[in-house]
Structures are given as C-alpha cells and as structure tokens.
Design a protein around this motif. Structure first.
Motif, PDB file in Angstrom:
ATOM      1  N   ILE A 185       0.811  -1.213   0.000  1.00  0.00           N
ATOM      2  CA  ILE A 185       0.000   0.000   0.000  1.00  0.00           C
ATOM      3  C   ILE A 185       0.851   1.273   0.000  1.00  0.00           C
ATOM      4  O   ILE A 185       0.456   2.276  -0.585  1.00  0.00           O
ATOM      5  CB  ILE A 185      -0.998  -0.010   1.189  1.00  0.00           C
ATOM      6  N   ILE A 186       2.015   1.243   0.620  1.00  0.00           N
ATOM      7  CA  ILE A 186       2.829   2.451   0.767  1.00  0.00           C
ATOM      8  C   ILE A 186       3.186   3.085  -0.583  1.00  0.00           C
ATOM      9  O   ILE A 186       3.045   4.304  -0.729  1.00  0.00           O
ATOM     10  CB  ILE A 186       4.099   2.160   1.603  1.00  0.00           C
ATOM     11  N   PRO A 187       3.629   2.327  -1.589  1.00  0.00           N
ATOM     12  CA  PRO A 187       3.925   2.976  -2.873  1.00  0.00           C
ATOM     13  C   PRO A 187       2.705   3.675  -3.488  1.00  0.00           C
ATOM     14  O   PRO A 187       2.850   4.724  -4.117  1.00  0.00           O
ATOM     15  CB  PRO A 187       4.390   1.823  -3.765  1.00  0.00           C
ATOM     16  N   TYR A 215       5.084  21.655  -6.854  1.00  0.00           N
ATOM     17  CA  TYR A 215       5.027  20.780  -8.023  1.00  0.00           C
ATOM     18  C   TYR A 215       6.229  19.827  -8.041  1.00  0.00           C
ATOM     19  O   TYR A 215       6.089  18.647  -8.366  1.00  0.00           O
ATOM     20  CB  TYR A 215       4.984  21.629  -9.296  1.00  0.00           C
ATOM     21  N   CYS A 216       7.401  20.331  -7.676  1.00  0.00           N
ATOM     22  CA  CYS A 216       8.604  19.494  -7.630  1.00  0.00           C
ATOM     23  C   CYS A 216       8.503  18.409  -6.556  1.00  0.00           C
ATOM     24  O   CYS A 216       9.018  17.300  -6.741  1.00  0.00           O
ATOM     25  CB  CYS A 216       9.846  20.348  -7.409  1.00  0.00           C
ATOM     26  N   LEU A 217       7.838  18.704  -5.456  1.00  0.00           N
ATOM     27  CA  LEU A 217       7.597  17.666  -4.445  1.00  0.00           C
ATOM     28  C   LEU A 217       6.769  16.537  -5.046  1.00  0.00           C
ATOM     29  O   LEU A 217       6.976  15.366  -4.724  1.00  0.00           O
ATOM     30  CB  LEU A 217       6.894  18.253  -3.215  1.00  0.00           C
ATOM     31  N   ILE A 262       8.780   9.835  -8.528  1.00  0.00           N
ATOM     32  CA  ILE A 262       9.972   9.000  -8.709  1.00  0.00           C
ATOM     33  C   ILE A 262      10.025   7.912  -7.644  1.00  0.00           C
ATOM     34  O   ILE A 262      10.329   6.752  -7.942  1.00  0.00           O
ATOM     35  CB  ILE A 262      11.240   9.878  -8.694  1.00  0.00           C
ATOM     36  N   LEU A 263       9.710   8.266  -6.401  1.00  0.00           N
ATOM     37  CA  LEU A 263       9.707   7.267  -5.323  1.00  0.00           C
ATOM     38  C   LEU A 263       8.643   6.197  -5.558  1.00  0.00           C
ATOM     39  O   LEU A 263       8.881   5.014  -5.328  1.00  0.00           O
ATOM     40  CB  LEU A 263       9.483   7.945  -3.973  1.00  0.00           C
ATOM     41  N   ARG A 291       9.442   3.307  -7.985  1.00  0.00           N
ATOM     42  CA  ARG A 291      10.323   2.229  -7.530  1.00  0.00           C
ATOM     43  C   ARG A 291       9.539   0.931  -7.367  1.00  0.00           C
ATOM     44  O   ARG A 291      10.086  -0.151  -7.565  1.00  0.00           O
ATOM     45  CB  ARG A 291      10.982   2.603  -6.205  1.00  0.00           C
ATOM     46  N   SER A 292       8.257   1.033  -7.008  1.00  0.00           N
ATOM     47  CA  SER A 292       7.471  -0.161  -6.703  1.00  0.00           C
ATOM     48  C   SER A 292       6.205  -0.329  -7.533  1.00  0.00           C
ATOM     49  O   SER A 292       5.699  -1.430  -7.657  1.00  0.00           O
ATOM     50  CB  SER A 292       7.071  -0.149  -5.224  1.00  0.00           C
ATOM     51  N   VAL A 293       5.690   0.760  -8.060  1.00  0.00           N
ATOM     52  CA  VAL A 293       4.436   0.694  -8.811  1.00  0.00           C
ATOM     53  C   VAL A 293       4.772   0.572 -10.301  1.00  0.00           C
ATOM     54  O   VAL A 293       5.634   1.285 -10.806  1.00  0.00           O
ATOM     55  CB  VAL A 293       3.577   1.955  -8.572  1.00  0.00           C
ATOM     56  N   LYS A 294       4.082  -0.318 -10.976  1.00  0.00           N
ATOM     57  CA  LYS A 294       4.292  -0.469 -12.420  1.00  0.00           C
ATOM     58  C   LYS A 294       3.898   0.820 -13.130  1.00  0.00           C
ATOM     59  O   LYS A 294       2.875   1.416 -12.821  1.00  0.00           O
ATOM     60  CB  LYS A 294       3.450  -1.622 -12.959  1.00  0.00           C
TER      61      LYS A 294
END
Length: 127
Positions: free
Chosen positions: A12-14, A59-61, A67-68, A71-74
């Motif tokens: 769930i975290i991603p 917006y940059c946040l 990007i984070l 790492r885990s989500v398709k």
C-alpha cells in the motif's frame, strides 16, 4: 474474503506515495494559476517570484514522490492514475477560481476516471 497474507502482499505504501504525488501536482498547478492570476504588480516583483517559487516547489515535491512511487508501482498502472489530476484540477478550478463545470466536463472526467479504473484494476492471472 481476502486473507491477511493476500492483503500484506499488496504493498500500500507505494500507492500512498503515488497519490501524494498526484495531490502535490494538483496543488502546484493550482498555485501556478493563482500566481499568474495575481500579476498586477508585474512578473518580476518579489511577491510574484515568491509565489512562483512556492508553486514550483510544491510541483517538484510531486515529481520527487512520483519518482519514489515508480520504484514499486508499475508504470503501466502509475501513469494512468495520474489522470486523476483532471478530477483535482476540475474541482480546484471550480472552488478556487469560480470556473464553470458543465455537464460535458463532468461526463469527460467520469469517462477518464472509468478508463483509469479499467487500466489500474489488476487482472486475475490465468493458470
């Protein structure tokens, strides 16, 4: 009913990070609109530059969270979910900028949202 082990396999975290990215993206876009609507003093006044810096930072946040999340989500799931920005921008522009929401826009957003659901809902793997 799903068992605890099936639920724990779903990370769930991603997805939370992905939705935070979407919220930052919506907020950044609305802040950019607000900033550009308040340009009475000129484009290079300190107030304008501060507001623009805030909008771009928010917006940059969203980009960092995106990007984070990747790492885990398709990507084939994450990217269609970003179309939820349409819903957020539509509601935000109505609430903050008094823009008109027509039935055509509502139908369009519902169509986009239903398409997102069709893409994002995982298919059962056949044996």
């Amino acid at each position: 009913m799903k068992s605890i082990s099936q639920i724990s396999n779903f990370k769930i975290i991603p997805y939370v990070i992905l939705f935070i990215s979407i919220l930052f993206s919506i907020s950044g876009q609305l802040l950019m609109k607000h900033t550009m609507s308040q340009t009475n003093e000129g484009l290079f006044s300190w107030v304008f530059l501060e507001q623009l810096a805030l909008a771009v930072s928010v917006y940059c946040l969203g980009i960092v969270n995106w990007i984070l999340a990747l790492r885990s989500v398709k990507l084939s799931i994450a990217y269609p979910l970003t179309s939820l920005n349409y819903v957020g921008i539509l509601l935000g522009s109505y609430y903050f900028f008094d823009e008109v929401i027509t039935l055509t826009r509502i139908a369009g957003v519902i169509t986009i949202f239903m398409g997102v659901l069709l893409v994002a809902i995982p298919l059962k793997k056949s044996i």
